[in-house]
Design an enzyme around this catalytic site. Sequence first.
Site, mmCIF file in Angstrom:
data_model
loop_
_atom_site.group_PDB
_atom_site.id
_atom_site.type_symbol
_atom_site.label_atom_id
_atom_site.label_comp_id
_atom_site.label_asym_id
_atom_site.label_seq_id
_atom_site.Cartn_x
_atom_site.Cartn_y
_atom_site.Cartn_z
ATOM 1 N N TYR A 1 0.859 -1.112 0.053
ATOM 2 C CA TYR A 1 -0.110 0.004 -0.144
ATOM 3 C C TYR A 1 0.795 1.251 0.129
ATOM 4 O O TYR A 1 0.587 2.293 -0.843
ATOM 5 C CB TYR A 1 -1.077 -0.045 1.155
ATOM 6 C CG TYR A 1 -1.820 1.071 1.289
ATOM 7 C CD1 TYR A 1 -3.137 1.100 0.634
ATOM 8 C CD2 TYR A 1 -1.604 2.307 1.786
ATOM 9 C CE1 TYR A 1 -3.957 2.211 0.286
ATOM 10 C CE2 TYR A 1 -2.397 3.383 1.628
ATOM 11 C CZ TYR A 1 -3.803 3.325 0.909
ATOM 12 O OH TYR A 1 -4.509 4.325 0.898
ATOM 13 N N PHE B 1 -7.926 21.498 -24.350
ATOM 14 C CA PHE B 1 -8.287 20.471 -24.305
ATOM 15 C C PHE B 1 -9.295 19.935 -23.507
ATOM 16 O O PHE B 1 -9.669 20.625 -22.611
ATOM 17 C CB PHE B 1 -6.920 19.372 -23.884
ATOM 18 C CG PHE B 1 -7.489 17.866 -24.287
ATOM 19 C CD1 PHE B 1 -7.508 17.141 -25.334
ATOM 20 C CD2 PHE B 1 -7.574 16.836 -23.028
ATOM 21 C CE1 PHE B 1 -8.096 16.004 -25.645
ATOM 22 C CE2 PHE B 1 -8.352 15.645 -23.321
ATOM 23 C CZ PHE B 1 -8.555 15.162 -24.614
ATOM 24 N N THR B 2 -10.192 19.037 -23.807
ATOM 25 C CA THR B 2 -11.610 18.842 -23.220
ATOM 26 C C THR B 2 -11.557 18.799 -21.731
ATOM 27 O O THR B 2 -12.129 19.682 -21.044
ATOM 28 C CB THR B 2 -12.267 17.668 -24.018
ATOM 29 O OG1 THR B 2 -11.455 16.570 -23.774
ATOM 30 C CG2 THR B 2 -12.585 17.758 -25.248
ATOM 31 N N ASP C 1 1.382 20.153 -20.469
ATOM 32 C CA ASP C 1 0.673 18.838 -20.706
ATOM 33 C C ASP C 1 1.564 17.992 -21.630
ATOM 34 O O ASP C 1 1.879 18.489 -22.814
ATOM 35 C CB ASP C 1 -0.793 19.259 -21.379
ATOM 36 C CG ASP C 1 -1.500 18.253 -21.681
ATOM 37 O OD1 ASP C 1 -0.837 17.048 -21.592
ATOM 38 O OD2 ASP C 1 -2.736 18.266 -21.780
ATOM 39 N N LYS D 1 -0.582 7.572 -23.183
ATOM 40 C CA LYS D 1 -0.374 7.974 -24.697
ATOM 41 C C LYS D 1 1.116 7.635 -25.094
ATOM 42 O O LYS D 1 1.635 6.500 -25.001
ATOM 43 C CB LYS D 1 -0.649 9.389 -24.944
ATOM 44 C CG LYS D 1 -2.120 9.469 -25.384
ATOM 45 C CD LYS D 1 -2.916 9.909 -24.135
ATOM 46 C CE LYS D 1 -4.137 10.626 -24.278
ATOM 47 N NZ LYS D 1 -5.019 10.676 -23.109
ATOM 48 N N ARG E 1 -14.242 15.271 -33.386
ATOM 49 C CA ARG E 1 -13.299 16.536 -32.695
ATOM 50 C C ARG E 1 -13.939 17.786 -33.441
ATOM 51 O O ARG E 1 -13.229 18.537 -34.267
ATOM 52 C CB ARG E 1 -12.081 16.280 -32.978
ATOM 53 C CG ARG E 1 -11.251 15.510 -31.769
ATOM 54 C CD ARG E 1 -11.899 15.801 -30.346
ATOM 55 N NE ARG E 1 -10.951 14.978 -29.373
ATOM 56 C CZ ARG E 1 -11.562 14.773 -28.184
ATOM 57 N NH1 ARG E 1 -12.708 15.060 -27.937
ATOM 58 N NH2 ARG E 1 -10.868 14.078 -27.240
ATOM 59 N N PHE F 1 -19.424 14.811 -25.167
ATOM 60 C CA PHE F 1 -18.911 13.851 -26.600
ATOM 61 C C PHE F 1 -19.079 12.379 -26.157
ATOM 62 O O PHE F 1 -19.166 11.492 -27.287
ATOM 63 C CB PHE F 1 -17.683 14.055 -27.257
ATOM 64 C CG PHE F 1 -16.343 14.494 -26.432
ATOM 65 C CD1 PHE F 1 -16.313 15.528 -25.680
ATOM 66 C CD2 PHE F 1 -15.800 13.095 -26.328
ATOM 67 C CE1 PHE F 1 -15.262 15.602 -24.673
ATOM 68 C CE2 PHE F 1 -14.560 13.434 -25.420
ATOM 69 C CZ PHE F 1 -14.404 14.445 -24.417
#
Length: 456
Positions: free
Chosen positions: A71, A123-124, A214, A257, A381, A448
Amino acid sequence: TRSWAEPYKIKMVEPVRMISREEREEAIAEAGYNTFLLRSRDVYIDLLTDSGTSAMSDRQWAGIMMGDEAYAGSENFYHLAEAVKKYYGYTFLVPTHQGRGAEHIISQLLIEEGDFVPGNMYFTTTKLHQELAGGTFVDVIVDEAHDPESEHPFKANVDLNKLEDLIKRKGADKIPYIAIATSVNMAGGQPISMANLKKVRRLTRRYGIPIIHDMTRVAENAYFIKQREKGYENTPVRDIVHEICSLTDGATMSAKKDALVNIGGFLALNDEELFREAQNMVVIYEGLHTYGGMAGRDMEALAIGIRESVDEDHIHARVGQVQYLGNQLIDMGVPVVHPIGSHGVFLNAKKILPHLSQDQLPAQSLAAALYVDSGVRSMERGIVSAGRNPETGEHHYPELELVRLTIPRRVYTQAHMDVVAESVEAVYDNRDHISGLSFDYEPEYLRFFQSRFKKS
Ligand code: F0G
């Protein structure tokens, strides 16, 4: 020049299913014409996203077996922190379950009601977290980013006049940080140049404004710098990645990614006090500060994935495969976003379906038509992703109305890309027969993902 193939061999395969056109018509109607609501068993080639869909290496799978599922104080956490330090240069690490977990923490810590957060396009999830924290996102990307036909090599660059103008109008104390994304997703996977980032650094330093990076696709951005920016031709991608990070104060990362894992992310910081606050917050929302929502094995796979992500052969093949698909579509005369981006090819739905107004959701309609043609799953998009203005309740009408064909890393072959290109061409040839859609159900946030549509 001689042929060049993928720098890996396939050790394990996952069979996929092909269903008939009639079955696909039924499946997309059942999904409310939203490709997010399809069952993956009904998809032949899945280009919905490059997020969490990449293939891990045998090294990463071996790392999975080395999971230390304590943990607290898992050994894998220390391996991950070392990798983040070594390859990205950031001092302090707060693991999170994925990118938006890190966005949530940094937004809540830094943004106050009435603040403005400039960024090189939205970005969303990032923008939503900024808004939920009381901030307003302000787009300061160069105008060329909103023009799908512009061949600008660094469409993710910041327009320094827009940025300085905002600082002068609102005051530096109303700007908690600037959000700089590498390989800007919504612009079509376009890079920021090192020269521009250095200028942003100089300007923000003058006003005492931090840069939060980001870094979801930083290696892909670095690859484009190597290809396109003078002076970097012979610099290893891993050094370019390190230099980019060194020009920023902290980072949010969706490791699903670039970093080649199926789940994971982090917040990386250089400021110790902010790090302490973030550590305190991660235990409320994500998990203990040495796992933050990831299993030990996930952190190990991520530590290894970070190393693999900056390998020259890997990144050349990854971005190269996207270029391969994009160039085929250009040759076929299909309108796409130029230049071809790093993680996907973006179809220009506004141009492909000029008979549909933006209210008839051209990109959503095109994505549905592509699925019906071949079982290739893509993503909208455009106006649906852009959502509504929280103040007025009106739709945002983005310049870019796109369908994204997003390529997972190390998953599909060149032959798959050929199948995709042929299907896009077939749909393009039949474009006059594609009708529009309208909302049938619309959720409040990030619509979306879960909206349902009907034929209009
Ligand atoms: N930033 C960028 C640039 C992204 O592309 C994403 C996710 C996130 C942040 C959020 O990270 O999903 O791990 O919480 N993009 C995915 C996509 C969903 O399909 O483009 P997350």
